[in-house]
Design an enzyme around this catalytic site. Structure first.
Site, PDB file in Angstrom:
ATOM      1  N   ASP A   1       0.644  -0.872   0.307  1.00 29.90           N
ATOM      2  CA  ASP A   1       0.321  -0.612   0.384  1.00 29.90           C
ATOM      3  C   ASP A   1       0.418   1.015  -0.397  1.00 29.90           C
ATOM      4  OD1 ASP A   1      -2.037   2.309  -0.108  1.00 29.90           O
ATOM      5  OD2 ASP A   1      -2.671   1.028   1.908  1.00 29.90           O
TER       6      ASP A   1
ATOM      7  N   TYR B   1      -2.144  16.938  -8.014  1.00 27.97           N
ATOM      8  CA  TYR B   1      -1.257  16.069  -8.493  1.00 27.97           C
ATOM      9  C   TYR B   1      -0.641  16.271  -9.659  1.00 27.97           C
ATOM     10  CZ  TYR B   1      -2.027  13.062 -12.697  1.00 27.97           C
ATOM     11  OH  TYR B   1      -1.907  12.201 -14.012  1.00 27.97           O
TER      12      TYR B   1
ATOM     13  N   ASN C   1       4.364   2.134 -11.098  1.00 31.97           N
ATOM     14  CA  ASN C   1       3.543   2.362 -12.172  1.00 31.97           C
ATOM     15  C   ASN C   1       2.148   3.142 -11.341  1.00 31.97           C
ATOM     16  OD1 ASN C   1       2.377   2.115 -14.942  1.00 31.97           O
ATOM     17  ND2 ASN C   1       1.121   0.812 -12.888  1.00 31.97           N
TER      18      ASN C   1
ATOM     19  N   LYS D   1       3.456  14.711 -10.286  1.00 37.11           N
ATOM     20  CA  LYS D   1       3.981  14.100 -11.808  1.00 37.11           C
ATOM     21  C   LYS D   1       4.808  14.440 -12.075  1.00 37.11           C
ATOM     22  CE  LYS D   1       2.331  10.943 -11.289  1.00 37.11           C
ATOM     23  NZ  LYS D   1       2.591   9.756 -11.819  1.00 37.11           N
TER      24      LYS D   1
ATOM     25  N   LYS E   1      14.585   2.877  -3.119  1.00 38.20           N
ATOM     26  CA  LYS E   1      15.486   3.207  -1.942  1.00 38.20           C
ATOM     27  C   LYS E   1      15.652   1.813  -1.538  1.00 38.20           C
ATOM     28  CE  LYS E   1      17.015   5.276   2.098  1.00 38.20           C
ATOM     29  NZ  LYS E   1      17.985   5.942   1.696  1.00 38.20           N
TER      30      LYS E   1
ATOM     31  N   SER F   1       5.080   8.811 -14.753  1.00 45.19           N
ATOM     32  CA  SER F   1       4.416  10.040 -14.271  1.00 45.19           C
ATOM     33  C   SER F   1       3.178  10.951 -15.655  1.00 45.19           C
ATOM     34  CB  SER F   1       6.025  11.097 -14.996  1.00 45.19           C
ATOM     35  OG  SER F   1       5.561  13.057 -15.026  1.00 45.19           O
TER      36      SER F   1
END
Length: 308
Positions: free
Chosen positions: A83, A195, A110, A199, A142, A165
């Site tokens: 999640d 939003y 994604n 992106k 990471k 993106s």
């Protein structure tokens, strides 16, 4: 205007799913692989014999997708419980993956959300767009970097990190750090701006990743998959959503083409590039290649996950 129009109304693709090479022995993660372009991407990867993990927060929806994909391809993907809005879940998912696999050849960051109500925040109090689209994927990347770097060294090939993106990143020119966590500054912004900022952040971090690890076998890209029919529009006004579906959006399978190209074709020459529909190298928006911003944003994100 030229590229913006070309991204919204791209020419007929010259790269197709049939061009994806054999991926036997490759281990791949696709977050959001249970629906939309993620699912179409997983389908193509399975058809070419990759071992694929679908990163998703719903075991029920992931199981359904895995069954459907097996019926279509004869190959079975694996479920990775993650999640992205919950950094502890991200940490657990990375540990679970690394307990099962010693290599990772491609990480598709994604999954994403779009136009969520401003009232929505993550478990940690971050803006929901930023926390899900950016910080969750940053932390996952990471944690998996040691595996990716080891895979590059052992295989002698560049491994891939592909960040989804959007053309929406061009609607902002920088990152307002005061709006990344909930507070008065964030609440003044519209869902569209929040939003777009997330992106924008995807591209900034992809570029910074390319600078930091490109000489160690990492190929990091960001991309606009295109204007597509998917559940990403679920928070839009129903009437507006229907208009988009009729006049602007393309069938979902088209969206997988750019991801598949970034993840399976070419090599280190793609490092730091921004791809546009369908499977073309384009130019990102203004501001994303600011190295000082990239360093500052990377360091800020690291500070957020240091005590998870």
């Amino acid at each position: 205007m030229g590229q913006a129009f070309s991204e919204a109304y791209p020419p007929k693709p010259t790269f197709n799913v049939a061009d994806v090479p054999d991926l036997s022995g490759k281990v791949i993660i696709v977050t959001g692989g249970n629906s939309g372009i993620g699912k179409e991407t997983v389908k193509a990867l399975l058809q070419q014999n990759a071992r694929v993990y679908i990163g998703a927060r719903s075991a029920e929806r992931a199981s359904k997708a895995i069954k459907e994909l097996k019926d279509m391809t004869g190959k079975e993907a694996s479920f990775l419980d993650i999640d992205l809005e919950d950094l502890k879940s991200v940490k657990a998912a990375a540990a679970e993956f690394q307990s099962q696999e010693t290599q990772l050849h491609v990480l598709f960051n994604n999954a994403g959300v779009m136009m969520c109500p401003t009232s929505m925040v993550t478990v940690g109090g971050y803006d929901f767009h930023f926390g899900t689209n950016v910080l969750g994927h940053f932390y996952l990347t990471k944690l998996l970097l040691p595996t990716l770097l080891s895979t590059a060294e052992i295989s002698g090939e560049n491994v891939r990190i592909v960040n989804t993106s959007s053309s929406g990143h061009t609607f902002v020119k920088t990152i307002d750090f005061n709006t990344l966590k909930d507070g008065p500054a964030r609440r003044k912004l519209s869902p569209r701006v929040l939003y777009s900022q997330s992106k924008f952040g995807n591209v900034v971090l992809a570029n910074e990743l390319a600078h930091r690890y490109g000489d160690q076998g990492i190929t990091s890209t960001a991309l606009n998959p295109g204007n597509l029919q998917s559940n990403l529009q679920r928070y839009l006004n129903p009437v507006l959503n229907k208009l988009f579906q009729w006049f602007i959006l393309y069938p979902t399978p088209f969206g997988a083409l750019t991801l598949l190209y970034a993840g399976t074709m070419g090599g280190k020459e793609l490092n730091g590039k921004y791809l546009i529909p369908w499977a073309r190298v384009g130019n990102p928006g203004e501001g994303v290649d600011d190295r000082e911003l990239g360093k500052a944003f990377w360091n800020w994100c690291e500070e957020q996950v240091i005590d998870i």
